[in-house]
Design a protein around this motif. Structure first.
Motif, short mmCIF file in Angstrom:
data_model
loop_
_atom_site.label_atom_id
_atom_site.label_comp_id
_atom_site.label_asym_id
_atom_site.label_seq_id
_atom_site.Cartn_x
_atom_site.Cartn_y
_atom_site.Cartn_z
N ALA A 63 0.84 -1.20 0.00
CA ALA A 63 0.00 0.00 0.00
C ALA A 63 0.87 1.25 0.00
N ALA A 64 1.91 1.25 0.84
CA ALA A 64 2.78 2.42 0.93
C ALA A 64 3.46 2.70 -0.40
N ALA A 65 3.96 1.64 -1.02
CA ALA A 65 4.68 1.83 -2.28
C ALA A 65 3.73 2.27 -3.39
N LEU A 66 2.56 1.62 -3.48
CA LEU A 66 1.64 1.93 -4.57
C LEU A 66 1.05 3.33 -4.45
N SER A 67 0.72 3.76 -3.22
CA SER A 67 0.09 5.07 -3.07
C SER A 67 1.05 6.16 -3.51
N THR A 68 2.33 6.02 -3.15
CA THR A 68 3.29 7.04 -3.53
C THR A 68 3.56 6.99 -5.03
N ALA A 69 3.70 5.76 -5.55
CA ALA A 69 3.97 5.63 -6.98
C ALA A 69 2.85 6.29 -7.79
N ALA A 70 1.60 6.08 -7.37
CA ALA A 70 0.48 6.64 -8.11
C ALA A 70 0.53 8.17 -8.09
N GLY A 71 0.81 8.74 -6.92
CA GLY A 71 0.90 10.19 -6.81
C GLY A 71 1.98 10.76 -7.71
N LEU A 72 3.11 10.07 -7.75
CA LEU A 72 4.23 10.54 -8.57
C LEU A 72 3.89 10.44 -10.05
N LEU A 73 3.28 9.30 -10.43
CA LEU A 73 2.96 9.11 -11.84
C LEU A 73 1.95 10.16 -12.29
N LEU A 74 1.07 10.54 -11.39
CA LEU A 74 0.09 11.56 -11.76
C LEU A 74 0.76 12.90 -12.05
N VAL A 75 1.72 13.31 -11.18
CA VAL A 75 2.34 14.62 -11.46
C VAL A 75 3.19 14.56 -12.73
N ILE A 76 3.79 13.40 -12.98
CA ILE A 76 4.55 13.28 -14.22
C ILE A 76 3.61 13.42 -15.42
N SER A 77 2.50 12.68 -15.37
CA SER A 77 1.61 12.70 -16.53
C SER A 77 0.96 14.07 -16.69
N SER A 78 0.61 14.75 -15.57
CA SER A 78 -0.02 16.05 -15.76
C SER A 78 0.99 17.10 -16.22
N ALA A 79 2.25 16.96 -15.79
CA ALA A 79 3.26 17.89 -16.28
C ALA A 79 3.41 17.75 -17.79
N ILE A 80 3.30 16.50 -18.27
CA ILE A 80 3.46 16.29 -19.70
C ILE A 80 2.21 16.73 -20.48
#
Lengths: 107, 591
Positions: free
Chosen positions: B412-429
């Motif tokens: 849970a800890a790993a996935l929640s952070t990964a999802a948050g990071l992937l979101l900022v990457i995708s929205s920046a793009i």
């Protein structure tokens, strides 16, 4: 005509003045809170830690306790104090956001 | 029911829960996708921020690292919590007032420059990918040990789940899954901590047990006993640090300022309805985080004590089951240097090179044989720091369901952070790079599609990092902070607190901060790792702490260059005046 634009100007300056004073009160509050933030973390937890270790609290050496427990509790309190104080500053200067948030969020 | 089966059940049902939430909270607009519609309650956002924040590094690695380095571990505890004070007081309310979708959005508008926006996008991608690499590796570790699948399979399963809810649900899906993930991870962290605290000290509150007396009748406190045991084995005392004060200072500062500059955390504060909510929400976030962060050092000390007790001077044949389980993942190894069949644990690296490589055969006692040379140290046991939290319940002999729970919590800890990071990457793009720069004509529907594609690509790249990990979890993550502190934090702070800061200053500052910090880290970590000692460091500051210097450089350059060049246009100065007062905040809008 000229009288009216004068009042507009005075209102504008007084509003700008009000904002300026609000901002300065904000900066003063930030200064105080960040001072505490620095003292508990970098002060008690790092620079003074070795000296503080001669005292003890709840079975810990005091410097060690600040670095691994105490500073964190203080951080939490600091943010809630900030949120509260800012709310009252917002009200005092009439720049708050609690008037009709529903209407705003619909915009 | 076997532990194995329980683990499948716990991890499986948590996955089902996350996917269920993702389907329920599908994003319909870019506003849903980027900022969850902008109407998230401050307590809910606080909880989601806490899960977003507490990564595999916090959950899996942090207590393990503190366990091995004792007092020096304070840098992580102070750094990763103190940053929230900066975030709450200096950035979050103002960025919320600004009311747009992304961090580069703020930089681009405030510095009236597409170049500044692009530089911010580059900084963001650097920071976020460094960070996400650590998360996927964390997922891999949990899977390989608890579900006994290959790390690669584990990472792919993790990717598939993140893919489901970040691509479908965007920020909206992520917010509500993160709330569920917070509950799973904090429960999974606290249950074993409380059990172990009771076992060792009879005190059910780990934060107090940490300072209490050990219940073995010796009358010593946990920390005094640990100091004594470790000194006997040739280690330095647990409560004494070995890093220099300046290095501790620099690392703590880099982690703190980096925390405040992390895009995936900042963007969470764009989702609450009002400025005053952003302030409060940061307080709730830190309170939720503090529950884990004040428990972690207690877990660290208990784990170390337990480890020495169970391993040192134990015959390999009598070693507990967990020892063999972890040995088979390669995260524990034993080399019988004196041929007595008994494990001696002590200071110094057991093996040379220090990471074990197995030759595939087993020795006379059943241990996996190594191709590593022995070192002169009496220590015969290699233990990877990353396993301390995961192995802790087994080391303490806790029941199977606790072990299964910890596995679900780690994921849970790993996935929640990964999802948050992937979101900022995708929205920046999709938002900053495509909509705002390259393809301004695309419709909202197209932008949303691009956002989903970018999220999908980012998930795949993150997965590759997980399968071919660069280094161990917390270390990689620590660098992301240095980079964030040295690049984004000064630009954000000056953007709010200095009307004079202009685009020339901000761009020069970000570039110098990023390049300096990146070069320093890359030099000591990859180019010349043999020189990575205090004698060669700049003013005795390690690569982990160099972000602080990078940040100071960034600030000075940004301020000086701003003074020497034209002041920002009036409209930008008015914008700064506007974000400084809370009234009239609108929900994040397209513009």
């Amino acid at each position: 005509m000229s009288a009216k634009s004068n009042t507009d100007e005075t209102q504008e300056t007084s509003q700008a003045d009000n904002q300026k004073r609000y901002w300065q009160s904000n900066l003063r509050l930030l200064g105080k809170l960040l001072f505490v933030w620095f003292i508990v973390s970098f002060g008690c937890g790092i620079i003074l830690a070795d000296w503080l270790d001669q005292f003890s609290i709840f079975g810990f050496k005091l410097g060690f306790w600040f670095a691994q427990q105490g500073a964190i509790y203080v951080f939490v309190v600091l943010i809630f104090v900030y949120a509260r104080q800012m709310k009252s500053l917002d009200r005092k200067f009439g720049v708050g956001d609690d008037k009709d948030p529903k209407e705003e969020s619909q915009l | 029911m076997s532990t194995q089966l329980l683990t499948y059940l716990f991890v499986g049902s948590s996955f089902a829960l996350y996917i269920g939430i993702a389907i329920w909270s599908r994003a319909g607009s870019t506003k849903d996708f980027y900022v969850a519609g902008g109407g998230v309650h401050p307590v809910v956002n606080g909880m989601a921020t806490a899960a977003d924040w507490m990564s595999a590094a916090s959950f899996i690695s942090m207590a393990g690292i503190i366990s091995f380095i004792g007092r020096d571990g304070s840098v992580y505890l102070l750094g990763w919590t103190g940053g929230y004070v900066l975030l709450a007081l200096l950035l979050a309310p103002y960025l919320r007032k600004f009311g747009r979708f992304t961090v580069p959005d703020f930089i681009g508008e405030r510095y009236y420059s597409q170049a500044a926006r692009i530089v911010a996008v580059i900084c963001l991608i650097f920071v976020s990918f460094t960070y996400v690499a650590g998360q996927m590796r964390g997922v891999g570790i949990v899977f390989s040990r608890f579900l006994e699948v290959e790390v690669t399979t584990g990472v792919i399963i993790g990717m598939a789940v993140v893919f489901m809810y970040s691509v479908l649900g965007g920020m909206k899906g992520i917010t509500y899954t993160q709330v569920a993930q917070y509950c799973v991870l904090i429960f999974a962290y606290m249950v074993p901590a409380i059990f172990i605290s009771i076992m060792i000290t009879d005190n059910p509150i780990p934060q107090l047990g940490f300072g209490a007396e050990v219940n073995d009748g010796s009358g010593l406190s946990v920390l005094d006993k640990l100091d004594g045991v470790l000194l006997d084995l040739g280690f330095s005392a647990y409560t004494e640090g070995s890093k220099s004060t300046i290095d501790v200072f620099a690392i703590t500062a880099a982690l703190m300022f980096g925390t405040a500059g992390l895009p995936h955390v900042l963007v969470r504060f764009f989702t609450v309805p009002k400025v005053s909510d952003a302030r409060l929400s940061a307080g709730y976030a830190l309170a939720f985080i503090a529950i884990l962060y004040t428990t972690a050092p207690a877990v660290a000390s208990f784990a170390r004590l337990n480890l020495v007790d169970t391993v040192h001077n134990t015959a390999y044949a009598d070693a507990p089951e967990w020892f063999g389980n972890w040995e088979s993942t390669g995260l524990i190894a034993w080399q019988d240097k004196n041929d007595d069949g008994i494990m001696q644990y002590g200071a110094g690296a057991a093996l040379s090179p220090s990471k074990p490589s197995f030759d595939g055969n087993t020795g006379v006692h059943g241990e996996r044989l190594l191709t590593n040379k022995s070192t002169s140290s009496v220590n015969e046991v290699y233990i990877d720091r990353d396993i301390m939290v995961l192995a802790n319940p087994e080391i303490a002999g806790l029941p199977g369901w606790v072990i299964a729970l910890v596995a679900a919590g780690g994921v849970a800890a790993a996935l929640s952070t990964a999802a948050g990071l992937l979101l900022v990457i995708s929205s920046a793009i999709s938002h900053d790079l495509l909509k705002k720069t390259l393809l301004p004509k695309i419709t909202e529907k197209q932008e949303l599609l691009y956002a989903r594609i970018a999220a999908a690509v980012a998930v795949c790249i993150a997965g590759l990092f997980g399968i071919y990990p660069p280094a161990f979890v917390a270390q990689v993550v620590a660098f992301a902070f240095g980079l964030a502190a040295a690049s984004l934090f000064p630009a954000l702070l000056l953007g709010i607190f200095s009307k004079r800061a202009n685009k020339e200053g901000a761009i020069a500052g970000m570039l110098v901060g990023l390049v300096f910090t990146f070069t320093y880290i890359a030099y000591f970590k990859f180019v010349a790792p043999e020189l990575n000692t205090a004698d060669h460091w700049l003013w005795g500051i390690s690569p982990e702490g160099i972000g602080t210097i990078g940040m100071l450089l960034n600030f000075s350059i940004a301020i000086v260059v701003s003074r020497l060049t034209a002041e920002p246009p009036q409209s930008v100065q008015d914008l700064v005046d506007n974000i400084r007062i809370p009234s009239g905040a609108k929900a994040a809008v397209e513009h």
